[in-house]
Each structure stands twice: as structure tokens, then as C-alpha cells.
Design an enzyme around this catalytic site. Structure first.
Site, PDB file in Angstrom:
ATOM      1  N   ASN A   1       0.226 -26.748 -75.833  1.00 46.33           N
ATOM      2  CA  ASN A   1       1.125 -27.645 -76.563  1.00 46.33           C
ATOM      3  C   ASN A   1       2.302 -28.024 -75.680  1.00 46.33           C
ATOM      4  OD1 ASN A   1      -0.285 -27.616 -78.983  1.00 46.33           O
ATOM      5  ND2 ASN A   1       0.986 -26.030 -79.923  1.00 46.33           N
TER       6      ASN A   1
ATOM      7  N   ARG B   1      -5.794 -26.166 -80.584  1.00 47.04           N
ATOM      8  CA  ARG B   1      -6.030 -25.459 -79.321  1.00 47.04           C
ATOM      9  C   ARG B   1      -7.221 -24.503 -79.393  1.00 47.04           C
ATOM     10  NH1 ARG B   1      -0.439 -22.868 -78.025  1.00 47.04           N
ATOM     11  NH2 ARG B   1      -0.491 -22.721 -80.296  1.00 47.04           N
TER      12      ARG B   1
END
Length: 765
Positions: free
Chosen positions: A43, A25
Site C-alpha cells: 500500500n 494485498r
């Protein structure tokens, strides 16, 4: 995808693969910022999902670079993207994790300490100087601490450690390499190491420094690692190694070593560039390689082999310990012989307190015990994976067919693993051990429960070996409300190799191992098969002989030497056994081999190796599984060009590999004073010639171009290379296990592949 050339555009993308807990990320955040894109990334239970918005060219460049420049621990399997309606956003953010369905995101394996964290570990000016638990998104514990997915701190064993302000700042800063590094900690807020005695009393001072001092003084130290405890001592201290052997009840099996760095490892064993890369990889496996003559290692470390198993430190604690000690250490599994490794602190004190003088412990719990992975250097091909565990598990292995229903495959008995599968993805467990005790069975059950929960697999199909007496078979049959699929042992070996290579077409296979129950009720182990995932037929085998005493013959190879000599028409006790096998015992085993009483029929190639090892005086009795065959390979003369004859003859069960003349030749040469190195080399060459000849004949008859070499005997580097070379010379394609072991550690994956194929074609119901 190609984005239409117009005004600002927005794309939604899903990234599948190992993309959680590896810094994916923040990587997306930085990449979007570099390209001037707005949107978000987060996520979920499947992996990573994101949206980016901006100029069409920038969005295209983003999608092209996304998988190509992923973080080192990420494994991007697929990026699916579609255009969506622009929103006019001006910034890019990292969204909180979300879970709307059952988890399916792969969990990353544990990863060795990265270079950036090592610099901090040894920098006196850094706040994490000498902190044994330094980590970031590029390294550190994953599988061994995770309890559930999505992978967030609250679902790991780090949940009990509240981050200090400094660590929280790193954790929440997308520009920091510790952004959402779930095990993030420092000396102010994280786990701590302690050195204790066998009664659990703390010993004052720097725990790691004092443990190193104890090792240098000759002590045995239990060390808590990533997946469990090790037992350590100085590798160059003969007395210390002997004490460790005596206390651990491990008479002769080689110990693994941990060297401080690659240069120290290269001074112990011969490594080429590819093998050195494996040694230094994030997996940090034990690499078995030829021992250098001048290696400063006690003979008792590996008393009867020319190889050593060496690894490098995988954790900051190990780096500190090796740096403080300044010498190579024995670093073997923390258990008494044949037990599972200790991983819980109280259990470690109870089981290891009588072995170790002191224990180097810490308070970060281990959720799933995991041994070290083991690979073996093989010239000219990828290293041979002998044990798949820490650093590799729980990486998934794709199935070549879609499993219609979730599967649990429980594997075999020795070198036990299990496998859960759904769709096209299978997860093979870490090495469990030999499934012969309640302690190991308990570890097996813990692992199955964890994998089923971690990967949201509720099995509807349970695959198992055909042997009714395996504990794994009992576990499978105890499951109610599922379809049970029995898979013949050697078919599972064949299927595992085929499936690993994505093959569904038929192949010819040489499946050589110690034992597996055949459908005819005899003990198979030297099999020539023709088959695919759906089925097989036996097209040949090693000549069947008696196995006097059943399993006892695997522990006493002289029994198999006697049986093979009887099969070859020779009853006299060779002179090589005069010192350690009484004449009355030889006569008793001769009678068993002749009558068949207490002596089941076997075609085992493993037992054939045992027989030859015993005949040339290497190993009349074994203290660990595979010892005789390992010692026979270890002494083979690389310059010898002779070969004992092994006949390939047609028979009622297909082609028969008849090594009786080879056995007689080995016995005659041993009696005449020929060296074991010459005998071993000639035996290997003769068996390789016959195996390759038989495979080529079968491939031509069946019009098949692919050949599989698998089973535990093909851990033998010399045999594998020789057979492979000869088969390729016949114009055939050779398939060998690469991502999974050729031994029984790969059987569970083969069972899962067979079960998936049968279920897909209506055979599992």
C-alpha cells in the site's frame, strides 16, 4: 499490456481505486502464488503498487485476472503496468505500507457482516461465538473508524486494542482472510459490549441477550451501531412505538425498521428481486417499499403512508440482537428530533438517557458519525437514492472535467452534504441533516475537516449556494484566501445530474423542489432550465403565486391551498378546512395572498403538492419536511386514468405550467366527496402530462435530446415514472440521479462540478 515472449519478465503495476482495507494485498499474494510469480505488493498513499516476475504468459494472465477477480469490497478503477528489469527473485512478499506524498487512496465504506463471519458468530465451537465485533477483510467498519490514510490499524479507532497472539497470527498470515483486517479482534483482546442504565451503571449478564429481553418486554433501547446510536423498540408493540414518539418528539414521521432476515423483511413489504438484492447488499440501506396488508407492524410506525422503510442487520451486534429478540424492531436515529445522531458515549448518555430505558453500548470509538442510507424501490429502474450515508460514503464520484484546483462545495441547507474534489475525483459527504442549528453546524464542520484531511484536499475554490442566509453560505464566505463561486440552487441540481452521468453537453431540465433562491430575488422551485455545467437559463416555470407567511407555509399547507385558490379566483374556504382552519384565519391568509404583504412570490412545485394535499383533506399542517407531498403520493389510486388539466402556455419568462384549473378541479372534487386517492392520481397525471409536454417543446426548440429530472419533488416515484415515460415516448433521453439523491443531498456535487468547469474555463478567479 502484452508482455514480450522471451525469458522471465517483470512488470510493475499501480492499481487505482478502492483497494485498501478490502483484502486486496492478500488477494494479489494468492494470485501470484497460484501463477508461480515472484515479486511484492504494498500500500502507499495512492493505492496499491506491485511488481510480479515470472514466465511471460503467467504475467499476462496475472494482469488480466487482477481486476476481474478482485475481492468483493474492492473497486478497481485502473491498472497501469510497465515492464521493468527482472531481478531473479524466487518468492512473493507483502511489503509494509509506505507514504511518500499526500494521501489520495480512496477509503472503503463500512460493509455489512459477511457470510463467513456470520457462521463464526453463531457457531458455539468457534472462539468468536456471539462476539459482537467479528469482522474480516470482506466486512466490517471502515469509514466510521478511520482517522487517516493509508488505512492501517494505527490510523483507526482500533489503535487502542492490542491484538492477542491468535488475532496477531491471523493478521500477519497472507493466507488468512483476516490478513491486515485492521479492526480484527476477538473476545480476549477486542471491544466489549455493555448494557447500562441512564446513569451509566452496568447491568449484569450477556449485554445483547438482556437488551433483547428488555425490548421484548416493551422497553426502548439505545443501541450503538457503526456510525452512531439507534433507538429501538418492538415494531409490533403499539404502546412502545407511541412512547418512543413521545420521548423523541417525533410526531408522525415514519420510523425505520430492522428485520432479522430477508424472509422477515419480505413479510413486511413488497420487494422484487432487484430490490431484495439492494436490501441484502453490503451497503445494507433502508429500503422503502409498499407495505403488505398483513405486516405485523404497529400503525404508529408509519401512520400516514402505505410504505415502510426496512433494513437488515449490518453488524454482528445487530445480528445477535435481532436473533435474540426474534421480532422486527423499530431502529431509528439516536437523537431528539432535528438534532444530529449521537455517536460519542457520554453525549449519548446525556441526550438519549431520557428517551431510552437502557443503552447497549461498546468501547470501540466511532470517529465519524454516519446515518443509515435510504433508498426507495422504483419498478423498472434502479432504486431511488434518498439519503447517501453508511455503506456508500466515502465512495468517490468522478467529475466529467478535470478540476484545476482543489474544491470544497458546501451544499445547501436542507438534507445538507458537502463535497471535496480534486482532479477528476469528488467525494460527497454523508448526510449531515438540516443545517439550521449549531449542533448540526458542528457536525458539518467536523465532517469537512475530516474529508479535507482524509483526501488531502486544501481548497483553493469554495462553491456555495446563492442564498446569503444559509449557514453553509456563511461557512463558505468565512474562508479566506480562496476563490468563492456562487452557484444558483437549481443549476446545481441540473449540474449534479449531468456530472453524475459524465455529461458536459447541454440538457433541458425539470428541476422541481421546495425552494431555492432565484437570481430575481423570488423563491424558485418549479423550474424548466436549459443548461450545462457552465451555465443555464430559465426557459419556463410553474405559475408564480404568493407564499403566505414565507417558510411557515411549508409547515402549514393549508396556507398554500388558500394562495392557489386565490390565484384561481376563489376566496371561499373549502368545507375540507372547516374543522381545522378557523374562518378568520382563512380570511387573513386570503388578504396576505392578495396583497403580497408577508407573502413572497414562489414557483415552488413542492408547495403546489402541499396545496393539493391540504385541499383533499390529507395534511393541513406538517410535523416534518415533505410530509404533505409524501401523503399525497401515498394515497394515489394506481387504477385511476383521469387527469386534471395543467396548461402549458408561453409567457414572458418562457413556458408556464399553469395548474390553476387543476387546483379548482381538486377543490371541487373534494367538496363533492371524491376520494383523496382519485384526486391525487388525477393531479399527478395532469402535472406529469404538462411537464413532459413542456420538456418536449423545449428540447425540440433547442435541438437537445437529453432531459434531466431532478430536485426533491422527483423523489415522488409516481411523478418520476410518469414524466419519464412520456418524455421517452417523445424520443428523448431521460437522465435522473442514480448515485446521488435528487434532493438537496446532491447539490454539493453539482456545485463542485460547476466550480470545476468554471475554474477550467477561467470563470472562478
Amino acid at each position: 499490456m502484452t508482455v514480450a515472449a522471451r525469458g522471465p519478465t517483470r512488470v510493475r503495476a499501480r492499481v487505482d481505486g478502492t483497494v485498501q482495507g478490502v483484502g486486496f494485498r492478500p488477494y494479489v499474494y494468492r494470485l501470484a502464488g497460484e501463477l508461480g510469480l515472484a515479486g511484492w505488493v504494498g500500500n502507499d498513499e495512492l493505492g496499491v503498487v506491485l511488481e510480479v516476475e515470472g514466465a511471460p504468459g503467467a504475467v499476462e494472465r496475472f494482469l488480466a485476472r487482477l481486476p476481474r477477480e478482485a475481492p468483493p469490497l474492492a473497486a478497481v478503477e485502473r491498472v497501469g503496468a510497465e515492464e521493468v528489469e527482472p531481478r531473479g527473485e524466487r518468492s512473493f512478499v507483502i511489503a509494509p505500507s509506505a507514504q511518500a506524498g499526500e494521501p489520495a487512496a480512496p477509503v472503503a465504506p463500512d460493509a455489512a457482516t459477511c457470510a463467513a463471519c456470520l457462521r463464526e458468530l453463531f457457531d458455539p465451537a468457534d472462539r468468536r461465538y456471539r462476539y459482537p465485533f467479528v469482522n474480516c477483510t470482506d466486512c466490517g467498519p471502515r469509514f466510521t473508524i478511520v482517522r487517516a490514510v493509508p488505512y492501517d490499524r494505527a490510523r483507526t479507532t482500533m489503535a487502542g486494542f492490542a491484538m492477542c497472539a491468535d488475532c496477531r497470527g491471523e493478521y500477519e498470515d497472507p493466507r488468512d482472510r483476516r490478513f491486515h483486517a485492521e479492526p480484527n479482534a476477538c473476545p480476549a483482546c477486542g471491544p466489549r459490549a455493555r448494557l447500562i442504565d441512564g446513569d451509566g451503571r452496568d447491568l449484569r449478564g450477556d449485554a445483547v441477550e438482556n437488551a433483547a429481553a428488555a425490548l421484548l418486554a416493551g422497553a426502548i433501547v439505545a443501541v450503538k451501531g457503526l456510525g452512531g446510536y439507534h433507538l429501538a423498540c418492538r415494531a409490533d408493540d403499539e404502546a412502545a412505538v407511541h412512547r418512543l414518539r413521545a420521548r423523541k418528539h417525533r410526531e408522525e414521521k415514519p420510523f425505520a425498521l430492522m428485520a432479522p432476515d430477508a424472509a422477515a423483511a419480505a413479510a413486511l413489504v413488497v420487494l422484487d428481486d432487484a430490490e431484495l438484492a439492494v436490501l441484502e447488499s453490503v451497503e445494507r440501506p433502508i429500503v422503502i417499499a409498499p407495505r403488505r396488508p398483513a405486516a405485523r407492524v404497529a400503525r404508529a410506525v408509519a401512520p400516514a403512508t402505505s410504505e415502510l422503510g426496512v433494513m437488515l442487520p449490518a453488524t454482528p451486534l445487530h445480528h445477535l440482537l435481532l436473533a435474540d429478540a426474534g421480532v422486527t424492531l423499530v431502529m431509528t436515529s439516536g437523537n431528539v428530533s432535528d438534532e444530529p445522531i449521537a455517536y460519542e458515549d457520554a453525549d449519548a448518555r446525556q441526550r438519549l438517557g431520557a428517551i431510552a430505558d437502557v443503552l447497549l453500548v461498546h468501547d470501540r470509538p466511532i470517529h465519524m458519525r454516519t446515518d443509515d442510507s435510504v433508498v426507495r424501490a422504483v419498478p423498472g429502474r434502479p432504486p431511488l437514492l434518498m439519503r447517501r450515508a453508511r455503506g456508500s460514503v466515502p465512495g468517490s464520484v468522478p467529475l466529467p472535467v478535470v478540476a484545476p484546483r482543489p474544491i470544497l462545495a458546501v451544499g445547501a441547507e436542507l438534507k445538507s452534504t458537502f463535497c471535496v474534489a480534486k482532479g477528476r475525483r469528488a467525494w460527497v459527504s454523508h448526510h449531515i441533516g438540516d443545517l439550521k442549528s449549531w449542533e448540526t453546524l458542528g457536525s458539518f464542520r467536523e465532517g469537512v475537516e475530516h474529508f479535507e484531511q482524509l483526501f488531502a484536499v486544501t481548497p483553493e475554490v469554495v462553491a456555495h449556494d446563492e442564498h446569503p442566509d444559509y449557514l453553509s453560505t456563511s461557512e463558505a464566505l468565512a474562508r479566506e484566501g480562496v476563490d468563492h463561486v456562487a452557484v444558483q440552487h437549481h443549476h446545481a441540481h441540473l449540474a449534479a445530474c449531468l456530472a453524475e452521468h459524465g455529461e458536459t453537453a447541454a440538457a433541458v431540465g425539470a428541476i422541481f423542489d421546495g425552494a431555492g433562491l432565484g437570481p430575481d430575488g423570488t423563491v424558485w422551485g418549479g423550474e424548466l432550465l436549459v443548461g450545462d455545467l457552465g451555465g443555464y437559463r430559465r426557459a419556463g416555470h410553474v405559475l408564480a403565486v404568493r407564499q403566505p407567511g414565507g417558510d411557515r407555509a411549508a409547515r402549514e399547507p393549508w396556507r398554500m391551498a388558500c394562495a392557489w385558490l386565490v390565484a384561481a379566483g376563489e376566496e371561499r374556504r373549502p368545507a375540507t378546512f372547516a374543522a381545522n382552519v378557523p374562518e378568520r384565519d382563512w380570511r387573513a391568509i386570503t388578504r396576505m395572498a392578495q396583497s403580497g404583504l408577508g407573502a413572497p412570490v414562489t414557483t415552488s412545485a413542492g408547495r403546489l403538492f402541499d396545496a393539493v394535499a391540504a385541499l383533499c383533506g390529507l395534511c393541513a399542517r406538517c410535523t416534518y419536511e415533505g410530509q404533505a407531498a409524501m401523503e399525497l403520493e401515498a394515497v394515489a389510486d394506481p387504477g385511476e386514468r383521469g387527469a386534471y388539466p395543467v396548461a402549458v402556455v408561453p409567457g414572458a419568462g418562457g413556458l408556464c405550467l399553469d395548474p390553476r384549473d387543476a387546483v379548482l378541479g381538486a377543490a371541487r372534487d373534494a367538496a363533492g366527496g371524491r376520494s383523496p386517492s382519485t384526486i391525487s392520481a388525477r393531479f399527478h397525471a395532469g402535472l406529469a402530462d404538462a411537464t413532459a409536454t413542456a420538456l418536449a417543446e423545449l428540447a425540440e426548440a433547442e435541438r437537445i435530446r437529453s432531459v434531466v429530472l431532478s430536485g426533491g419533488v422527483f423523489q415522488n416515484r409516481r411523478l418520476t415514472l410518469a414524466v419519464g415515460e412520456r418524455v421517452r415516448a417523445a424520443g428523448l433521453r431521460v437522465l435522473v440521479p442514480v448515485r446521488l439523491p435528487p434532493n438537496d443531498g446532491g447539490v454539493s456535487f453539482g456545485q463542485a462540478a460547476v466550480a470545476a468547469w468554471r475554474d477550467l474555463h477561467g470563470g472562478a478567479r
